[in-house]
Design a protein around this motif. Sequence first.
Motif, PDB file in Angstrom:
ATOM      1  N   GLN A 229      12.801  -5.534  -7.744  1.00 47.12           N
ATOM      2  CA  GLN A 229      14.192  -5.972  -7.789  1.00 47.12           C
ATOM      3  C   GLN A 229      14.554  -6.349  -9.220  1.00 47.12           C
ATOM      4  OE1 GLN A 229      16.457  -6.004  -5.114  1.00 47.12           O
ATOM      5  NE2 GLN A 229      17.889  -6.309  -6.804  1.00 47.12           N
ATOM      6  N   ALA A 230      15.407  -5.561  -9.849  1.00 50.36           N
ATOM      7  CA  ALA A 230      15.793  -5.843 -11.231  1.00 50.36           C
ATOM      8  C   ALA A 230      16.728  -7.041 -11.299  1.00 50.36           C
ATOM      9  CB  ALA A 230      16.470  -4.620 -11.842  1.00 50.36           C
ATOM     10  N   VAL A 231      16.573  -7.843 -12.334  1.00 49.45           N
ATOM     11  CA  VAL A 231      17.457  -8.983 -12.539  1.00 49.45           C
ATOM     12  C   VAL A 231      18.761  -8.507 -13.163  1.00 49.45           C
ATOM     13  CG1 VAL A 231      15.510 -10.548 -12.875  1.00 49.45           C
ATOM     14  CG2 VAL A 231      16.587  -9.494 -14.865  1.00 49.45           C
ATOM     15  N   GLY A 232      19.739  -9.394 -13.181  1.00 47.80           N
ATOM     16  CA  GLY A 232      20.968  -9.120 -13.904  1.00 47.80           C
ATOM     17  C   GLY A 232      22.039  -8.419 -13.111  1.00 47.80           C
ATOM     18  N   ALA A 233      21.834  -8.257 -11.784  1.00 54.83           N
ATOM     19  CA  ALA A 233      22.888  -7.629 -10.984  1.00 54.83           C
ATOM     20  C   ALA A 233      24.148  -8.498 -11.042  1.00 54.83           C
ATOM     21  CB  ALA A 233      22.419  -7.467  -9.537  1.00 54.83           C
ATOM     22  N   VAL A 234      25.289  -7.858 -11.221  1.00 53.64           N
ATOM     23  CA  VAL A 234      26.547  -8.599 -11.350  1.00 53.64           C
ATOM     24  C   VAL A 234      27.068  -8.961  -9.964  1.00 53.64           C
ATOM     25  CG1 VAL A 234      28.916  -8.535 -12.199  1.00 53.64           C
ATOM     26  CG2 VAL A 234      27.077  -7.437 -13.513  1.00 53.64           C
ATOM     27  N   GLN A 235      27.237 -10.261  -9.727  1.00 54.94           N
ATOM     28  CA  GLN A 235      27.763 -10.770  -8.462  1.00 54.94           C
ATOM     29  C   GLN A 235      29.010 -11.601  -8.764  1.00 54.94           C
ATOM     30  OE1 GLN A 235      26.502 -10.059  -5.519  1.00 54.94           O
ATOM     31  NE2 GLN A 235      24.529  -9.135  -6.070  1.00 54.94           N
ATOM     32  N   GLN A 236      30.160 -11.131  -8.305  1.00 54.14           N
ATOM     33  CA  GLN A 236      31.419 -11.832  -8.518  1.00 54.14           C
ATOM     34  C   GLN A 236      31.637 -12.159 -10.000  1.00 54.14           C
ATOM     35  OE1 GLN A 236      31.254 -15.206  -5.887  1.00 54.14           O
ATOM     36  NE2 GLN A 236      31.728 -13.967  -4.078  1.00 54.14           N
ATOM     37  N   GLY A 237      31.359 -11.177 -10.825  1.00 58.92           N
ATOM     38  CA  GLY A 237      31.613 -11.321 -12.250  1.00 58.92           C
ATOM     39  C   GLY A 237      30.532 -12.054 -13.018  1.00 58.92           C
ATOM     40  N   GLU A 238      29.472 -12.507 -12.349  1.00 61.26           N
ATOM     41  CA  GLU A 238      28.390 -13.225 -13.036  1.00 61.26           C
ATOM     42  C   GLU A 238      27.059 -12.513 -12.793  1.00 61.26           C
ATOM     43  OE1 GLU A 238      28.274 -17.275 -11.900  1.00 61.26           O
ATOM     44  OE2 GLU A 238      30.265 -17.747 -12.700  1.00 61.26           O
ATOM     45  N   ARG A 239      26.194 -12.574 -13.786  1.00 61.07           N
ATOM     46  CA  ARG A 239      24.885 -11.943 -13.660  1.00 61.07           C
ATOM     47  C   ARG A 239      23.944 -12.821 -12.840  1.00 61.07           C
ATOM     48  NH1 ARG A 239      23.984 -11.030 -19.787  1.00 61.07           N
ATOM     49  NH2 ARG A 239      25.885 -12.263 -19.873  1.00 61.07           N
ATOM     50  N   GLU A 240      23.383 -12.227 -11.814  1.00 58.88           N
ATOM     51  CA  GLU A 240      22.496 -12.958 -10.913  1.00 58.88           C
ATOM     52  C   GLU A 240      21.263 -13.446 -11.667  1.00 58.88           C
ATOM     53  OE1 GLU A 240      21.216 -12.067  -6.390  1.00 58.88           O
ATOM     54  OE2 GLU A 240      20.446 -10.641  -7.877  1.00 58.88           O
ATOM     55  N   GLY A 241      20.952 -14.720 -11.490  1.00 54.66           N
ATOM     56  CA  GLY A 241      19.757 -15.296 -12.098  1.00 54.66           C
ATOM     57  C   GLY A 241      19.916 -15.720 -13.536  1.00 54.66           C
ATOM     58  N   PHE A 242      21.075 -15.480 -14.126  1.00 56.75           N
ATOM     59  CA  PHE A 242      21.288 -15.755 -15.548  1.00 56.75           C
ATOM     60  C   PHE A 242      21.595 -17.236 -15.766  1.00 56.75           C
ATOM     61  CE2 PHE A 242      23.847 -16.133 -19.365  1.00 56.75           C
ATOM     62  CZ  PHE A 242      23.186 -15.327 -20.263  1.00 56.75           C
ATOM     63  N   ARG A 243      20.855 -17.855 -16.678  1.00 61.81           N
ATOM     64  CA  ARG A 243      21.105 -19.241 -17.067  1.00 61.81           C
ATOM     65  C   ARG A 243      20.978 -19.333 -18.586  1.00 61.81           C
ATOM     66  NH1 ARG A 243      17.348 -24.527 -15.615  1.00 61.81           N
ATOM     67  NH2 ARG A 243      18.606 -26.051 -16.721  1.00 61.81           N
ATOM     68  N   ALA A 244      22.111 -19.435 -19.227  1.00 57.95           N
ATOM     69  CA  ALA A 244      22.141 -19.342 -20.687  1.00 57.95           C
ATOM     70  C   ALA A 244      21.453 -20.530 -21.345  1.00 57.95           C
ATOM     71  CB  ALA A 244      23.582 -19.246 -21.168  1.00 57.95           C
ATOM     72  N   ALA A 245      20.755 -20.244 -22.440  1.00 55.55           N
ATOM     73  CA  ALA A 245      20.244 -21.293 -23.324  1.00 55.55           C
ATOM     74  C   ALA A 245      21.262 -21.494 -24.444  1.00 55.55           C
ATOM     75  CB  ALA A 245      18.896 -20.891 -23.901  1.00 55.55           C
ATOM     76  N   HIS A 246      21.422 -22.722 -24.906  1.00 58.14           N
ATOM     77  CA  HIS A 246      22.433 -23.025 -25.917  1.00 58.14           C
ATOM     78  C   HIS A 246      21.828 -23.301 -27.289  1.00 58.14           C
ATOM     79  CE1 HIS A 246      25.360 -23.117 -22.706  1.00 58.14           C
ATOM     80  NE2 HIS A 246      24.591 -23.967 -22.033  1.00 58.14           N
ATOM     81  N   ARG A 247      20.669 -23.915 -27.317  1.00 61.24           N
ATOM     82  CA  ARG A 247      19.990 -24.216 -28.581  1.00 61.24           C
ATOM     83  C   ARG A 247      18.525 -23.822 -28.421  1.00 61.24           C
ATOM     84  NH1 ARG A 247      22.091 -28.103 -32.058  1.00 61.24           N
ATOM     85  NH2 ARG A 247      20.047 -29.054 -32.288  1.00 61.24           N
ATOM     86  N   ILE A 248      18.085 -22.854 -29.216  1.00 62.93           N
ATOM     87  CA  ILE A 248      16.744 -22.293 -29.085  1.00 62.93           C
ATOM     88  C   ILE A 248      15.955 -22.567 -30.360  1.00 62.93           C
ATOM     89  CG2 ILE A 248      15.398 -20.185 -28.725  1.00 62.93           C
ATOM     90  CD1 ILE A 248      17.932 -18.982 -27.427  1.00 62.93           C
ATOM     91  N   ALA A 249      14.722 -23.031 -30.199  1.00 67.62           N
ATOM     92  CA  ALA A 249      13.811 -23.198 -31.334  1.00 67.62           C
ATOM     93  C   ALA A 249      12.780 -22.078 -31.293  1.00 67.62           C
ATOM     94  CB  ALA A 249      13.116 -24.552 -31.276  1.00 67.62           C
ATOM     95  N   LEU A 250      12.564 -21.424 -32.415  1.00 70.06           N
ATOM     96  CA  LEU A 250      11.576 -20.349 -32.539  1.00 70.06           C
ATOM     97  C   LEU A 250      10.455 -20.839 -33.440  1.00 70.06           C
ATOM     98  CD1 LEU A 250      10.809 -17.385 -31.975  1.00 70.06           C
ATOM     99  CD2 LEU A 250      12.201 -16.742 -33.969  1.00 70.06           C
TER     100      LEU A 250
END
Length: 599
Positions: A229-250
């Motif tokens: 089951q691939a992630v990222g399927a669009v459901q009602q305009g939003e990507r399923e399973g997507f939770r954005a990060a706002h500040r990333i440290a590398l």
Amino acid sequence: MRTAFQRVCIVAVLAFLGGCAVGVVREEPASGAALEAEQLYKQGDFDHAAQAFLQLAEAHSGDRAHYRLRAAEAFHENGDIDAVAQTLEGIKPRRLGSEELVRYNLLEAELALNRHDATRAMQYLDYAPATIAMPLRLRALELRARAQADAGNALASARTRAELDRWLGGADRQQNETQIVATLQPLGPEALKTQALSLMPGDPLRPWLDMALRQSGQALPLVVMRPNQAVGAVQQGEREGFRAAHRIALLLPGSGPLQAVAQPVRDGFFTAHFADANPQRAEIYVYDSGGTAAEAVAAYQKAAASGVDRIVGPLSRDAVSAVFAQGHLPVPVLALNQPERGETPPPGSVAFGLTPDAEAAQAAEHVRERGITRAVIITATEDWAERAALAFRAQFESRNAQIVGEARVQEGEVNFSTMIRQAFTGVTPVSNAAPAPGAAPATADTAIFISMRPQQARLLLPQLKLAGFANVPVFATSHIYSGNNNPGMDRDLDGVEFCDAPWLFDAVLSLPKRSEIVRSLDSARGAGGRLFAMGMDAYALLPYMDWLAQRPDSYLAGATGQLAEDNLGRVQRLLTWARFDNGTPHPVNGLQMSAAPLP
């Protein structure tokens, strides 16, 4: 004598006692004498503290149980076990509060262990550790593991220590992990394998069984995930399973021997970042993780304190182990390697690496899917090649197949005739000429597995053909491919199949094409292309970490393969197979994968 870990557990309990009430109402407020006794305790003057608590017990009959327990704990800290036993005898447990009763039981359990009475010790530990405060829970788990080991139940003891391990940090965690392996190893290889077969996928005991087995030069087969089951399927305009990060440290090394490895990872990460169509892309902060494990831990702590919500890195295996060894991590980590000792990441964190073990295990599965039941292993002598050989053997034999020969290619060696004879002792060559009367082509169900650099493979393959094994299929790990097309030099590798990152062949749709990126970024060339792809995948994984952790059937079509997360917090890669033809590798069957949209 107490171990360092036992001493730390006790210190943690004392810190806990100093910071909260223990669940029982005193008859009267603490007197000056009681405060003085506690002060002696905190100062480490345990003998005088114990005597002061005993005097308080005699003077305050209603609080006798409380003060005698404190005296017993002081004697325990002073190493006077006989005095602990004598003091506990004068306590009526019903007069203790709930937390005090736990502490009383822990002391009784330790006394029983000192008397080699594991059964009695377990009676005092017969409660759920999760219901008590963390410092007491750690001590209870450690005592339970010791009792189980003393009772001869090594597996139960190892499982308890595995549960304990996730809450430990630093040297205590390392000591506990050493003890897990030491507890399991005496069971022997066959018992370890049998036990592993009975475990459910993702059981936290499995990595420890594997580590104990590796002490005898063997390994457990890997669980090769096949998510659908691939992630990222669009459901009602939003990507399923997507939770954005706002500040990333590398976290990557800015200098030293790993700087050259870090550069393509960094470039791949930022390439994915700049290709991100999200108008509110995360802010990225790069921290130098240094050249040592301690420097990597310091970089993590600095990044965590800065307010980031995701941390990517560090890069080396020992640095990943050190970061994980801190125990509970305030900011989740996507580590860019597997930990050195195979530890399970702390809750919420994930380990993602390009491991030879996974490649070799998938090679074994691939060979068996061809109906081949026998194989010869030939690898280089480096650590990664030895790991590949071990993983291939474990996986192949677990599928009711047989390794009929094994050999190593030494660095600088050019004549492999003797090595080939030794590796193929039980295998009849098949030449292009007609077989001798009565001879049968015994290699019809045989394959060759190799794990080595292209320079060695270019020497080996012609010599295998001269020895009569031209028609035996050869399968390899990604190390056989330099990452650059070189038809002139790689023509001797024709027919060899190997597993690799699909992005190297532009086989992943919707991702920036490697053939275009290499025109402007040298770090994406050659073998660096795999690390570049890893950096791209690290960025793409971040918003789906939580989703993948909860759904093992889901995958992200990444640059390094189909990415899924197992129950042990490790990202598993399902790789692409390629075959050399006229010196150029091509994906088998022209496979292409559709990637989820970039976050």
